[in-house]
Design a protein around this motif. Structure first.
Motif, PDB file in Angstrom:
ATOM      1  N   VAL A  65     104.437 -11.702 -80.285  1.00 44.29           N
ATOM      2  CA  VAL A  65     104.378 -12.294 -81.617  1.00 44.29           C
ATOM      3  C   VAL A  65     102.923 -12.491 -82.046  1.00 44.29           C
ATOM      4  O   VAL A  65     102.113 -13.047 -81.309  1.00 44.29           O
ATOM      5  N   GLY A  66     102.575 -12.012 -83.251  1.00 38.81           N
ATOM      6  CA  GLY A  66     101.221 -12.171 -83.785  1.00 38.81           C
ATOM      7  C   GLY A  66     100.236 -11.120 -83.329  1.00 38.81           C
ATOM      8  O   GLY A  66      99.073 -11.153 -83.720  1.00 38.81           O
ATOM      9  N   GLU A  67     100.688 -10.172 -82.538  1.00 40.00           N
ATOM     10  CA  GLU A  67      99.784  -9.136 -82.022  1.00 40.00           C
ATOM     11  C   GLU A  67     100.200  -7.780 -82.569  1.00 40.00           C
ATOM     12  O   GLU A  67     101.363  -7.376 -82.448  1.00 40.00           O
ATOM     13  N   LEU A  68      99.238  -7.067 -83.192  1.00 44.25           N
ATOM     14  CA  LEU A  68      99.514  -5.742 -83.723  1.00 44.25           C
ATOM     15  C   LEU A  68      99.647  -4.760 -82.559  1.00 44.25           C
ATOM     16  O   LEU A  68      98.757  -4.691 -81.702  1.00 44.25           O
ATOM     17  N   PRO A  69     100.732  -4.019 -82.504  1.00 42.44           N
ATOM     18  CA  PRO A  69     100.972  -3.138 -81.347  1.00 42.44           C
ATOM     19  C   PRO A  69     100.134  -1.867 -81.391  1.00 42.44           C
ATOM     20  O   PRO A  69     100.644  -0.758 -81.566  1.00 42.44           O
ATOM     21  N   THR A  70      98.804  -2.045 -81.249  1.00 37.02           N
ATOM     22  CA  THR A  70      97.927  -0.864 -81.253  1.00 37.02           C
ATOM     23  C   THR A  70      98.130  -0.032 -80.000  1.00 37.02           C
ATOM     24  O   THR A  70      98.136   1.189 -80.049  1.00 37.02           O
ATOM     25  N   GLY A  71      98.244  -0.678 -78.882  1.00 37.80           N
ATOM     26  CA  GLY A  71      98.570   0.026 -77.644  1.00 37.80           C
ATOM     27  C   GLY A  71      97.544   1.042 -77.214  1.00 37.80           C
ATOM     28  O   GLY A  71      97.845   1.949 -76.446  1.00 37.80           O
ATOM     29  N   GLN A  72      96.300   0.931 -77.711  1.00 34.94           N
ATOM     30  CA  GLN A  72      95.245   1.869 -77.324  1.00 34.94           C
ATOM     31  C   GLN A  72      95.701   3.314 -77.496  1.00 34.94           C
ATOM     32  O   GLN A  72      95.523   4.163 -76.634  1.00 34.94           O
ATOM     33  N   GLY A  73      96.300   3.586 -78.670  1.00 30.59           N
ATOM     34  CA  GLY A  73      96.739   4.958 -78.923  1.00 30.59           C
ATOM     35  C   GLY A  73      98.063   5.286 -78.285  1.00 30.59           C
ATOM     36  O   GLY A  73      98.441   6.448 -78.212  1.00 30.59           O
ATOM     37  N   GLY A  74      98.769   4.286 -77.805  1.00 33.41           N
ATOM     38  CA  GLY A  74     100.069   4.513 -77.194  1.00 33.41           C
ATOM     39  C   GLY A  74     101.119   4.895 -78.219  1.00 33.41           C
ATOM     40  O   GLY A  74     100.864   4.964 -79.420  1.00 33.41           O
ATOM     41  N   PRO A  75     102.357   5.117 -77.773  1.00 33.27           N
ATOM     42  CA  PRO A  75     103.438   5.566 -78.675  1.00 33.27           C
ATOM     43  C   PRO A  75     103.768   4.560 -79.766  1.00 33.27           C
ATOM     44  O   PRO A  75     104.098   4.940 -80.878  1.00 33.27           O
ATOM     45  N   LYS A  76     103.689   3.260 -79.452  1.00 28.41           N
ATOM     46  CA  LYS A  76     103.996   2.274 -80.492  1.00 28.41           C
ATOM     47  C   LYS A  76     102.975   2.320 -81.612  1.00 28.41           C
ATOM     48  O   LYS A  76     103.323   2.180 -82.788  1.00 28.41           O
ATOM     49  N   ALA A  77     101.709   2.504 -81.279  1.00 27.82           N
ATOM     50  CA  ALA A  77     100.672   2.574 -82.300  1.00 27.82           C
ATOM     51  C   ALA A  77     100.859   3.814 -83.169  1.00 27.82           C
ATOM     52  O   ALA A  77     100.710   3.755 -84.392  1.00 27.82           O
ATOM     53  N   LYS A  78     101.174   4.927 -82.580  1.00 24.58           N
ATOM     54  CA  LYS A  78     101.365   6.153 -83.343  1.00 24.58           C
ATOM     55  C   LYS A  78     102.518   6.021 -84.325  1.00 24.58           C
ATOM     56  O   LYS A  78     102.416   6.428 -85.491  1.00 24.58           O
ATOM     57  N   LYS A  79     103.618   5.432 -83.888  1.00 18.74           N
ATOM     58  CA  LYS A  79     104.767   5.248 -84.772  1.00 18.74           C
ATOM     59  C   LYS A  79     104.424   4.308 -85.923  1.00 18.74           C
ATOM     60  O   LYS A  79     104.805   4.538 -87.065  1.00 18.74           O
ATOM     61  N   LEU A  80     103.683   3.233 -85.602  1.00 22.53           N
ATOM     62  CA  LEU A  80     103.332   2.241 -86.621  1.00 22.53           C
ATOM     63  C   LEU A  80     102.487   2.861 -87.721  1.00 22.53           C
ATOM     64  O   LEU A  80     102.820   2.761 -88.905  1.00 22.53           O
ATOM     65  N   PHE A  81     101.391   3.505 -87.337  1.00 20.75           N
ATOM     66  CA  PHE A  81     100.477   4.045 -88.331  1.00 20.75           C
ATOM     67  C   PHE A  81     101.039   5.289 -89.016  1.00 20.75           C
ATOM     68  O   PHE A  81     100.711   5.565 -90.166  1.00 20.75           O
ATOM     69  N   LEU A  82     101.900   6.023 -88.340  1.00 22.97           N
ATOM     70  CA  LEU A  82     102.565   7.154 -88.976  1.00 22.97           C
ATOM     71  C   LEU A  82     103.494   6.669 -90.088  1.00 22.97           C
ATOM     72  O   LEU A  82     103.517   7.229 -91.191  1.00 22.97           O
ATOM     73  N   SER A  83     104.249   5.607 -89.802  1.00 28.24           N
ATOM     74  CA  SER A  83     105.156   5.064 -90.818  1.00 28.24           C
ATOM     75  C   SER A  83     104.378   4.488 -91.999  1.00 28.24           C
ATOM     76  O   SER A  83     104.763   4.671 -93.154  1.00 28.24           O
ATOM     77  N   PHE A  84     103.258   3.789 -91.711  1.00 28.42           N
ATOM     78  CA  PHE A  84     102.414   3.262 -92.788  1.00 28.42           C
ATOM     79  C   PHE A  84     101.853   4.405 -93.640  1.00 28.42           C
ATOM     80  O   PHE A  84     101.835   4.330 -94.874  1.00 28.42           O
ATOM     81  N   GLY A  85     101.370   5.454 -92.986  1.00 32.43           N
ATOM     82  CA  GLY A  85     100.781   6.575 -93.707  1.00 32.43           C
ATOM     83  C   GLY A  85     101.786   7.304 -94.582  1.00 32.43           C
ATOM     84  O   GLY A  85     101.513   7.594 -95.749  1.00 32.43           O
TER      85      GLY A  85
END
Length: 256
Positions: A65-85
């Protein structure tokens, strides 16, 4: 931005109703497509990551909670920024597309005033009066030709009204002492499809008194030759002289 010029190739510029119908169809089609993809992807994730009792707590990478799932380029980060884009691309494209079309509706097609007809619309409790360039006035029914841009200057003699026709997608305030402008056009093909003349209901869309619901009128669109014959028999002078004196270009077929 979509250049409004692309919407008006020669005499093939488009009526407001056609533009609004296209906007509605595009938003409906794209909304249905995006909605289907989102729901399908959600259901797929529900099935894929369901708890079947075989997964240990150590294997579960729970969000914090309260932490952006950047994951250092992990799969969660890719899905997040792909959906935003993808969301940003869709939204910005729709805004640019719709703004270009609405700008065209606001300004109207550039016809160089040739073939345009200026009509003054005056609302009153509880009806509509239409004054043509030659001074002729009609009450209740606005009679216009097909394949012409009809410019309306709208005002009121008493209280606030609102002149509109749902099928033509036009709606404009009628305010005492002020003038608002709108325009519409109906093609000759549409007139033929409706049996030789096209009729559209006019209503007041501003609560203006106890007779508001009965404040209705009609727009009748005739083929050009029939309208010219009707218009030539109105007013105190000829149609061509009246149009010339008003500064409005005469429709083709009416010499000025």
């Amino acid at each position: 931005m979509i250049d409004p010029v692309i919407l008006q190739q020669g005499s093939d510029w488009r009526a407001q109703a056609e533009v609004f119908e296209e906007i509605f169809f595009v938003f409906l089609a794209l909304g249905t497509l995006v909605g289907t993809i989102v729901v399908a992807y959600t259901l797929w994730n529900v099935y894929k990551y369901r708890d079947d009792g075989d997964r240990s707590d150590e294997e579960f990478d729970a969000p914090v909670v309260g932490e952006l799932p950047t994951g250092q380029g992990g799969p969660k980060a890719k899905k997040l920024f792909l959906s935003f884009g993808l969301s940003a691309i869709v939204v910005i494209s729709l805004v640019v597309y719709a703004y270009g079309l609405l700008l065209y509706v606001e300004q109207g097609p550039d016809t160089g005033d040739e073939g345009n007809i200026e009509i003054t619309v005056e609302g009153y409790q509880y009806g509509w009066a239409y004054e043509y360039p030659n001074g002729h006035t009609e009450r209740g029914e606005l009679i216009v030709p097909a394949d012409h841009r009809i410019n309306l200057n709208i005002t009121s003699r008493d209280v606030w009204h609102n002149f509109g026709s749902s099928r033509l997608r036009i709606k404009s305030d009628a305010i005492p002492g002020e003038y608002s402008q709108t325009w519409f056009s109906v093609s000759s093909e549409t007139v033929r499809e409706q049996g030789g003349n096209a009729t559209y209901l006019v209503q007041c869309f501003e609560l203006c008194g106890p007779g508001h619901s009965a404040m209705k009128g009609q727009i009748t669109v005739l083929p050009q030759d029939e309208w010219e014959e009707w218009y030539a028999n109105t007013g105190n002078g000829s149609a061509s002289a009246s149009i010339r004196g008003s500064g409005v270009a005469a429709p083709s077929g009416v010499s000025a």
